[in-house]
Enzyme design. Sequence first.
Site, PDB file in Angstrom:
ATOM      1  N   LYS A  22      -7.488  -2.009   1.905  1.00  0.00           N
ATOM      2  CA  LYS A  22      -6.144  -2.329   2.399  1.00  0.00           C
ATOM      3  C   LYS A  22      -5.618  -1.210   3.294  1.00  0.00           C
ATOM      4  O   LYS A  22      -5.128  -1.453   4.397  1.00  0.00           O
ATOM      5  CB  LYS A  22      -5.198  -2.516   1.197  1.00  0.00           C
ATOM      6  CG  LYS A  22      -3.723  -2.506   1.545  1.00  0.00           C
ATOM      7  CD  LYS A  22      -2.860  -2.785   0.340  1.00  0.00           C
ATOM      8  CE  LYS A  22      -2.455  -1.576  -0.463  1.00  0.00           C
ATOM      9  NZ  LYS A  22      -1.468  -0.687   0.161  1.00  0.00           N
ATOM     10  N   ARG A  75       6.025  -1.345   2.665  1.00  0.00           N
ATOM     11  CA  ARG A  75       6.161   0.009   3.177  1.00  0.00           C
ATOM     12  C   ARG A  75       5.355   0.236   4.457  1.00  0.00           C
ATOM     13  O   ARG A  75       5.786   0.910   5.382  1.00  0.00           O
ATOM     14  CB  ARG A  75       5.702   0.971   2.067  1.00  0.00           C
ATOM     15  CG  ARG A  75       5.377   2.356   2.494  1.00  0.00           C
ATOM     16  CD  ARG A  75       6.562   3.278   2.409  1.00  0.00           C
ATOM     17  NE  ARG A  75       6.277   4.557   3.042  1.00  0.00           N
ATOM     18  CZ  ARG A  75       7.184   5.504   3.246  1.00  0.00           C
ATOM     19  NH1 ARG A  75       8.416   5.319   2.863  1.00  0.00           N
ATOM     20  NH2 ARG A  75       6.869   6.621   3.824  1.00  0.00           N
ATOM     21  N   CYS A  99       6.175  -0.537  -2.857  1.00  0.00           N
ATOM     22  CA  CYS A  99       6.072  -0.126  -4.257  1.00  0.00           C
ATOM     23  C   CYS A  99       7.252   0.749  -4.673  1.00  0.00           C
ATOM     24  O   CYS A  99       7.723   1.581  -3.902  1.00  0.00           O
ATOM     25  CB  CYS A  99       4.805   0.691  -4.459  1.00  0.00           C
ATOM     26  SG  CYS A  99       3.317  -0.282  -4.508  1.00  0.00           S
ATOM     27  N   ARG A 104      10.149   7.664  -1.270  1.00  0.00           N
ATOM     28  CA  ARG A 104       9.479   7.169  -0.061  1.00  0.00           C
ATOM     29  C   ARG A 104      10.314   7.345   1.215  1.00  0.00           C
ATOM     30  O   ARG A 104      10.653   6.376   1.901  1.00  0.00           O
ATOM     31  CB  ARG A 104       9.063   5.697  -0.200  1.00  0.00           C
ATOM     32  CG  ARG A 104       8.485   5.305  -1.528  1.00  0.00           C
ATOM     33  CD  ARG A 104       7.039   5.489  -1.799  1.00  0.00           C
ATOM     34  NE  ARG A 104       6.009   5.393  -0.852  1.00  0.00           N
ATOM     35  CZ  ARG A 104       5.108   4.426  -0.784  1.00  0.00           C
ATOM     36  NH1 ARG A 104       5.190   3.397  -1.574  1.00  0.00           N
ATOM     37  NH2 ARG A 104       4.115   4.480   0.059  1.00  0.00           N
ATOM     38  N   PRO A 105      10.642   8.578   1.553  1.00  0.00           N
ATOM     39  CA  PRO A 105      11.393   8.811   2.788  1.00  0.00           C
ATOM     40  C   PRO A 105      10.530   8.561   4.019  1.00  0.00           C
ATOM     41  O   PRO A 105       9.311   8.400   3.914  1.00  0.00           O
ATOM     42  CB  PRO A 105      11.778  10.294   2.692  1.00  0.00           C
ATOM     43  CG  PRO A 105      10.788  10.897   1.756  1.00  0.00           C
ATOM     44  CD  PRO A 105      10.309   9.807   0.843  1.00  0.00           C
ATOM     45  N   ILE A 106      11.168   8.534   5.210  1.00  0.00           N
ATOM     46  CA  ILE A 106      10.412   8.341   6.454  1.00  0.00           C
ATOM     47  C   ILE A 106      10.732   9.451   7.459  1.00  0.00           C
ATOM     48  O   ILE A 106      10.532   9.292   8.652  1.00  0.00           O
ATOM     49  CB  ILE A 106      10.671   6.945   7.084  1.00  0.00           C
ATOM     50  CG1 ILE A 106      12.166   6.708   7.297  1.00  0.00           C
ATOM     51  CG2 ILE A 106      10.067   5.851   6.239  1.00  0.00           C
ATOM     52  CD1 ILE A 106      12.453   5.462   8.140  1.00  0.00           C
ATOM     53  N   ASP A 107      11.232  10.577   6.932  1.00  0.00           N
ATOM     54  CA  ASP A 107      11.660  11.650   7.840  1.00  0.00           C
ATOM     55  C   ASP A 107      10.513  12.227   8.672  1.00  0.00           C
ATOM     56  O   ASP A 107      10.715  12.613   9.818  1.00  0.00           O
ATOM     57  CB  ASP A 107      12.380  12.766   7.066  1.00  0.00           C
ATOM     58  CG  ASP A 107      11.596  13.258   5.855  1.00  0.00           C
ATOM     59  OD1 ASP A 107      10.738  12.503   5.360  1.00  0.00           O
ATOM     60  OD2 ASP A 107      11.829  14.387   5.405  1.00  0.00           O
TER      61      ASP A 107
HETATM   62  C1  EPZ Z   1      -0.144   6.185   1.544  1.00  0.00           C
HETATM   63  O1  EPZ Z   1       1.266   6.027   1.430  1.00  0.00           O
HETATM   64  C2  EPZ Z   1      -0.741   4.978   0.879  1.00  0.00           C
HETATM   65  N1  EPZ Z   1      -0.297   3.784   1.585  1.00  0.00           N
HETATM   66  C3  EPZ Z   1      -0.327   4.956  -0.578  1.00  0.00           C
HETATM   67  O2  EPZ Z   1      -0.927   3.867  -1.214  1.00  0.00           O
HETATM   68  C4  EPZ Z   1      -0.775   6.253  -1.264  1.00  0.00           C
HETATM   69  O3  EPZ Z   1      -0.289   6.286  -2.590  1.00  0.00           O
HETATM   70  C5  EPZ Z   1      -0.215   7.451  -0.502  1.00  0.00           C
HETATM   71  O4  EPZ Z   1      -0.578   7.374   0.893  1.00  0.00           O
HETATM   72  C6  EPZ Z   1      -0.716   8.788  -1.026  1.00  0.00           C
HETATM   73  O5  EPZ Z   1      -2.102   8.826  -0.959  1.00  0.00           O
HETATM   74  C7  EPZ Z   1      -0.928   3.388   2.679  1.00  0.00           C
HETATM   75  O6  EPZ Z   1      -1.881   3.990   3.160  1.00  0.00           O
HETATM   76  C8  EPZ Z   1      -0.451   2.123   3.321  1.00  0.00           C
HETATM   77  P1  EPZ Z   1       2.488   9.669   2.023  1.00  0.00           P
HETATM   78  P2  EPZ Z   1       2.259   6.910   2.303  1.00  0.00           P
HETATM   79  O7  EPZ Z   1       3.421   9.601   3.185  1.00  0.00           O
HETATM   80  O8  EPZ Z   1       1.611   7.239   3.589  1.00  0.00           O
HETATM   81  C9  EPZ Z   1       6.279  12.377   1.090  1.00  0.00           C
HETATM   82  C10 EPZ Z   1      -0.909   1.791  -2.263  1.00  0.00           C
HETATM   83  O9  EPZ Z   1      -0.655   1.384  -3.410  1.00  0.00           O
HETATM   84  N2  EPZ Z   1       6.876  11.935   2.372  1.00  0.00           N
HETATM   85  O10 EPZ Z   1       1.156  10.260   2.220  1.00  0.00           O
HETATM   86  O11 EPZ Z   1       3.538   6.214   2.320  1.00  0.00           O
HETATM   87  C11 EPZ Z   1       6.217  11.265   0.066  1.00  0.00           C
HETATM   88  O12 EPZ Z   1       7.441  11.096  -0.587  1.00  0.00           O
HETATM   89  C12 EPZ Z   1      -0.017   2.833  -1.663  1.00  0.00           C
HETATM   90  O13 EPZ Z   1      -1.829   1.364  -1.570  1.00  0.00           O
HETATM   91  C13 EPZ Z   1       8.000  12.539   2.848  1.00  0.00           C
HETATM   92  O14 EPZ Z   1       8.558  13.457   2.233  1.00  0.00           O
HETATM   93  O15 EPZ Z   1       2.350   8.209   1.428  1.00  0.00           O
HETATM   94  C14 EPZ Z   1       5.121  11.750  -0.841  1.00  0.00           C
HETATM   95  O16 EPZ Z   1       5.622  12.673  -1.763  1.00  0.00           O
HETATM   96  C15 EPZ Z   1       1.055   3.253  -2.601  1.00  0.00           C
HETATM   97  N3  EPZ Z   1       8.531  12.106   4.045  1.00  0.00           N
HETATM   98  C16 EPZ Z   1       4.183  12.492   0.119  1.00  0.00           C
HETATM   99  O17 EPZ Z   1       4.943  12.700   1.314  1.00  0.00           O
HETATM  100  C17 EPZ Z   1       7.958  11.091   4.748  1.00  0.00           C
HETATM  101  O18 EPZ Z   1       8.490  10.751   5.815  1.00  0.00           O
HETATM  102  C18 EPZ Z   1       2.926  11.753   0.499  1.00  0.00           C
HETATM  103  O19 EPZ Z   1       3.228  10.406   0.834  1.00  0.00           O
HETATM  104  C19 EPZ Z   1       6.789  10.490   4.271  1.00  0.00           C
HETATM  105  C20 EPZ Z   1       6.257  10.932   3.072  1.00  0.00           C
END
Ligand code: EPZ
Length: 411
Positions: A22, A75, A99, A104-107
């Site tokens: 996925k 997301r 989820c 889950r911020p987007i900053d």
């Molecule tokens: C990806 O999510 C995956 N989703 C997630 O899988 C997975 O759990 C995650 O990476 C970690 O491996 C996809 O690939 C579609 P991150 P993502 O941004 O990219 C913080 C599943 O079930 N953060 O790597 O959204 C965040 O809060 C999903 O398939 C910020 O602070 O995760 C976290 O603590 C669930 N600001 C850390 O970064 C932001 O703007 C890592 O999250 C973005 C993230």
Amino acid sequence: MPAFLVKGGNILEGEIAVGSSKNAALPALASSLLFRDSPHFLNLPEIEDIKRMNELISSADNQGGVDLEIAKRFRASILAVGPLLARFGKASFPHPGGCVIGARPIDVFINGWEIMGGKLIESGKTEGGNMIYSIEAKESLKGCDYTFKVQSVTGTEGIIMTALLANGQTTLRNCAMEPEIIYLAEFLNNNGADIRGAGTTEIVVTGRAGKLLNAIAPFSVPPDRIEAGTFLILGALAAKSLEIKNINQRELASLFAALGEAGVNIIDTKNGVIVKKPEKINAVNIKTKEYPGFATDLQAPFSILATQASGQSLIHETIFEGRLSYAEDLNRMGAKVALMDPHRALITGPTPLYGRELQSPDLRAGLAYVIAALIAEGESKIGNIYQIDRGYEKIDERLRMIGADIRRIES
Ligand code: EPZ
């Protein structure tokens, strides 16, 4: 609402093939917005999130607008925003849903787009209350030097895709190193892009000054490393002998190490691996980390293994703060899970589990509940299985093929 009815206790046996990933397919699909024509995809998984991404891309107009109702449902919709901004100079999107595993911020996306010349406006809320944003670049996006505040998987993918059509070179630092980023970069490079360093913390993207890609090479979706890891855990808990095919072991090194410590023996075969339930499972501490560390997406399934291990396992979730929410449900099933704080759970085992009525909290914990139900005494009913269908293709049918007693019902 559909639900799974699971009768626990069956010994599993046979073979199961890992489905397509996925999280590799989603960014590659989003990147089709960077192409003049339509790229070709092979082995796309038939799962809900992929359907949503296809619907989202089809809904895009040449003003960077997308169907907000679809976008807010998952997301990964944020992955389409960078390509839209890069191609049309503007994009509108809601704060994405998905989820319930943390804030889950987007900053990291927004900061990256702003450094490239985008300007963000908050322009109201959807009916469901999600903030709607629009982002616009008055002039062409400029290549930049950008350091991610945190290593973010989709953040890295999203900013790579934005930088691809910008003017000039972009250097990205503190990038996430997950294999899905390498797959995306290889796909784009095979179609004319110049992205170097994917799989390391520093990635350099040569901007194409608005020139779209031409579809040359298809994207063949690789096997899902999280599904593969979850099957390994299931085999270790319930199988006389389970052969897992189409598995990329290299991407699961941290899980293999943890399973080895737990006393689980995994044997290589021509097409994959064989795993079986050991006589005794040892307690193991795990700490989730960015790749190549222990994947947060495997944390909930591993915790089910910990309930059957002798002794205390400390489960330390460092990536998301909402990913131990299964503690109460597992305790209702008979487990001993003590929440130390939002990031750490102490699991004492082994404890027998008993069938219960459960609601799938999120995609990964949802399948963990299915595993718990498969090893529990009696029957469980698991609701909210849209969450499970988001990421696992026909999981009930495939589990039945290896001897599981699981049925999909309309409750
Ligand atoms: C990806 O999510 C995956 N989703 C997630 O899988 C997975 O759990 C995650 O990476 C970690 O491996 C996809 O690939 C579609 P991150 P993502 O941004 O990219 C913080 C599943 O079930 N953060 O790597 O959204 C965040 O809060 C999903 O398939 C910020 O602070 O995760 C976290 O603590 C669930 N600001 C850390 O970064 C932001 O703007 C890592 O999250 C973005 C993230």
